[in-house]
Design a protein around this motif. Structure first.
Motif, short mmCIF file in Angstrom:
data_model
loop_
_atom_site.label_atom_id
_atom_site.label_comp_id
_atom_site.label_asym_id
_atom_site.label_seq_id
_atom_site.Cartn_x
_atom_site.Cartn_y
_atom_site.Cartn_z
N GLU A 197 0.84 -1.35 0.26
CA GLU A 197 0.11 0.02 0.29
C GLU A 197 0.73 1.22 0.27
OE1 GLU A 197 -4.48 -1.34 2.06
OE2 GLU A 197 -2.67 -0.75 3.77
N ARG A 198 2.03 1.28 0.52
CA ARG A 198 3.14 2.30 1.06
C ARG A 198 3.82 2.10 -0.67
NH1 ARG A 198 3.43 0.41 6.20
NH2 ARG A 198 5.48 -1.26 5.40
N ALA A 199 3.88 0.94 -1.24
CA ALA A 199 3.97 1.69 -2.75
C ALA A 199 4.17 2.22 -3.60
CB ALA A 199 5.17 0.78 -2.99
N GLN A 200 2.54 1.90 -3.43
CA GLN A 200 1.21 2.27 -4.12
C GLN A 200 1.09 3.54 -4.56
OE1 GLN A 200 0.00 0.45 -6.83
NE2 GLN A 200 -1.31 2.54 -7.71
N GLY A 201 0.53 4.04 -2.37
CA GLY A 201 0.43 5.37 -2.90
C GLY A 201 -0.75 6.09 -3.06
N LEU A 202 -1.01 7.43 -4.03
CA LEU A 202 -1.49 8.05 -4.73
C LEU A 202 -1.41 8.02 -6.30
CD1 LEU A 202 -2.42 10.47 -2.28
CD2 LEU A 202 -3.72 8.77 -2.67
N MET A 203 -0.70 6.66 -6.59
CA MET A 203 0.05 7.07 -8.15
C MET A 203 -0.89 6.68 -9.15
SD MET A 203 4.43 5.12 -8.03
CE MET A 203 3.06 3.09 -7.91
N MET B 113 -4.47 10.43 1.99
CA MET B 113 -3.37 9.17 2.75
C MET B 113 -2.06 9.40 3.66
SD MET B 113 -1.92 6.14 0.23
CE MET B 113 -3.67 5.47 -1.06
N LEU B 114 -2.25 8.18 4.63
CA LEU B 114 -2.12 8.13 5.64
C LEU B 114 -1.39 7.13 5.64
CD1 LEU B 114 -1.21 9.62 8.28
CD2 LEU B 114 -2.53 8.33 9.60
N PHE B 115 0.42 7.37 5.30
CA PHE B 115 0.96 6.51 5.01
C PHE B 115 1.63 5.91 6.74
CE2 PHE B 115 1.16 8.43 1.53
CZ PHE B 115 1.55 7.39 0.60
N VAL B 116 1.65 4.60 6.78
CA VAL B 116 1.89 4.11 8.59
C VAL B 116 3.62 3.42 8.30
CG1 VAL B 116 1.35 3.16 10.67
CG2 VAL B 116 0.06 4.69 9.10
N TYR B 117 4.65 3.81 8.99
CA TYR B 117 5.62 2.68 8.90
C TYR B 117 5.56 1.87 10.50
CZ TYR B 117 6.94 4.93 4.62
OH TYR B 117 6.71 5.69 3.70
N PRO B 118 5.91 0.47 10.54
CA PRO B 118 6.16 -0.19 11.94
C PRO B 118 6.97 0.56 12.97
CG PRO B 118 6.55 -1.79 9.97
CD PRO B 118 6.44 -0.01 9.50
N GLU B 119 7.87 1.45 12.63
CA GLU B 119 8.97 2.47 13.31
C GLU B 119 9.47 2.84 12.72
OE1 GLU B 119 13.28 -0.25 12.69
OE2 GLU B 119 11.28 -1.46 14.36
N PRO B 120 10.21 4.67 13.34
CA PRO B 120 10.27 5.48 12.82
C PRO B 120 11.30 4.97 12.52
CG PRO B 120 9.87 5.34 15.78
CD PRO B 120 9.56 4.41 15.16
N LYS B 121 11.68 6.16 10.50
CA LYS B 121 12.50 5.63 9.83
C LYS B 121 12.87 6.92 9.66
CE LYS B 121 11.52 2.91 6.87
NZ LYS B 121 11.81 1.98 6.16
N SER B 122 14.40 6.74 8.39
CA SER B 122 14.07 7.98 7.70
C SER B 122 13.48 7.55 6.42
CB SER B 122 15.69 8.03 7.15
OG SER B 122 15.94 8.99 6.22
N VAL B 123 12.79 8.64 6.09
CA VAL B 123 11.77 8.88 4.84
C VAL B 123 12.01 9.16 4.06
CG1 VAL B 123 8.97 8.50 4.19
CG2 VAL B 123 9.93 7.17 6.61
N GLY B 124 11.73 8.64 2.26
CA GLY B 124 11.98 9.85 1.31
C GLY B 124 10.27 8.97 0.15
N PHE B 125 9.80 10.31 -0.22
CA PHE B 125 9.33 9.70 -1.30
C PHE B 125 8.84 10.48 -2.70
CE2 PHE B 125 6.76 8.90 2.11
CZ PHE B 125 5.46 8.19 2.25
N TRP B 126 9.42 9.81 -3.71
CA TRP B 126 9.03 11.28 -5.41
C TRP B 126 7.59 10.62 -5.63
CZ3 TRP B 126 11.59 7.72 -8.87
CH2 TRP B 126 11.17 5.55 -9.22
N MET B 127 7.99 11.04 -7.29
CA MET B 127 6.22 11.40 -7.37
C MET B 127 6.25 10.61 -8.95
SD MET B 127 4.08 13.49 -5.10
CE MET B 127 3.10 14.42 -6.09
N LYS B 128 6.97 9.51 -9.04
CA LYS B 128 6.49 9.13 -10.58
C LYS B 128 5.24 8.76 -10.19
CE LYS B 128 8.65 4.90 -12.99
NZ LYS B 128 10.26 3.92 -13.30
N ASN B 129 4.76 8.94 -11.26
CA ASN B 129 3.98 8.19 -12.36
C ASN B 129 2.17 8.47 -11.09
OD1 ASN B 129 4.18 6.44 -13.98
ND2 ASN B 129 4.98 4.69 -11.49
N THR B 130 2.43 10.09 -10.69
CA THR B 130 1.40 10.84 -9.47
C THR B 130 1.20 11.80 -10.42
OG1 THR B 130 2.87 9.57 -7.62
CG2 THR B 130 0.62 11.73 -7.11
N LEU B 131 -0.12 11.53 -10.68
CA LEU B 131 -0.90 13.07 -11.32
C LEU B 131 -1.03 14.05 -11.33
CD1 LEU B 131 -2.88 9.86 -13.23
CD2 LEU B 131 -0.05 10.99 -14.06
N ILE B 132 -1.12 14.17 -9.52
CA ILE B 132 -1.52 15.11 -9.06
C ILE B 132 -0.53 16.12 -8.29
CG2 ILE B 132 -4.10 14.91 -9.23
CD1 ILE B 132 -3.85 13.31 -6.25
#
Length: 163
Positions: A54-60, A71-90
């Protein structure tokens, strides 16, 4: 007070009104995110992305997102997080929060198809994606607090049981 201030309040009111009585009642549900800060409160109806797939798909591939949705992305534990917008239309705002549900960083108006990562920093456990530009219009900023059952309630800055 200028037109911009009135518009901020209107957008904030729209987010709250769409949430209905959940804000007033202090309800804490998986499909709602509540945010509060010095400028007020906002609420969004959310889809939960709490598995790797679900996190990999996101809002693509989505062509639109309601103003009161996210959309709320939830990780099992705190970590370094980065997102990209590939295949995201908005365009999206990415609100990065720590294990207490406190906003640590906001990636404003990430652009569709951009493959450069939007980094949230270390110690991020949840990320709320909403329509691009909405965080600024509402006034959401670092230090705001989220109320949601995905946050460990013993550590939450704004626990579900608080008024």
């Amino acid at each position: 007070m200028g037109i911009g201030d009135s518009f901020k309040r209107l957008i904030g009111a729209v987010a709250l009104v769409v949430a209905g009585s959940a804000v007033a009642a202090g309800a804490c549900r998986d499909d709602m995110v509540h945010l509060r800060g010095p400028g007020g409160e906002a609420a969004f109806r959310v889809e939960l992305a709490d598995t790797g797939a679900e996190r990999a798909q996101g809002l693509m591939h989505r062509e639109s997102l309601a103003a009161s949705a996210g959309m709320l992305f939830v990780y099992p534990e705190p970590k370094s997080v980065g997102f990209w917008m590939k295949n995201t239309l908005i365009p999206l705002d990415m609100i990065f929060m720590d294990a207490t549900g406190t906003v640590q960083r906001i990636g404003h108006e990430a652009q569709p198809h951009d493959e450069r990562p939007v980094m949230g920093g270390d110690g991020i456990q949840t990320v709320l994606e909403i329509n691009g530009g909405l965080a600024r219009r509402i006034g959401i900023s670092e230090g705001w607090e989220m109320r949601h059952p995905a946050v460990d309630q013993a550590a939450a800055a704004w626990p579900c049981t608080a008024e």
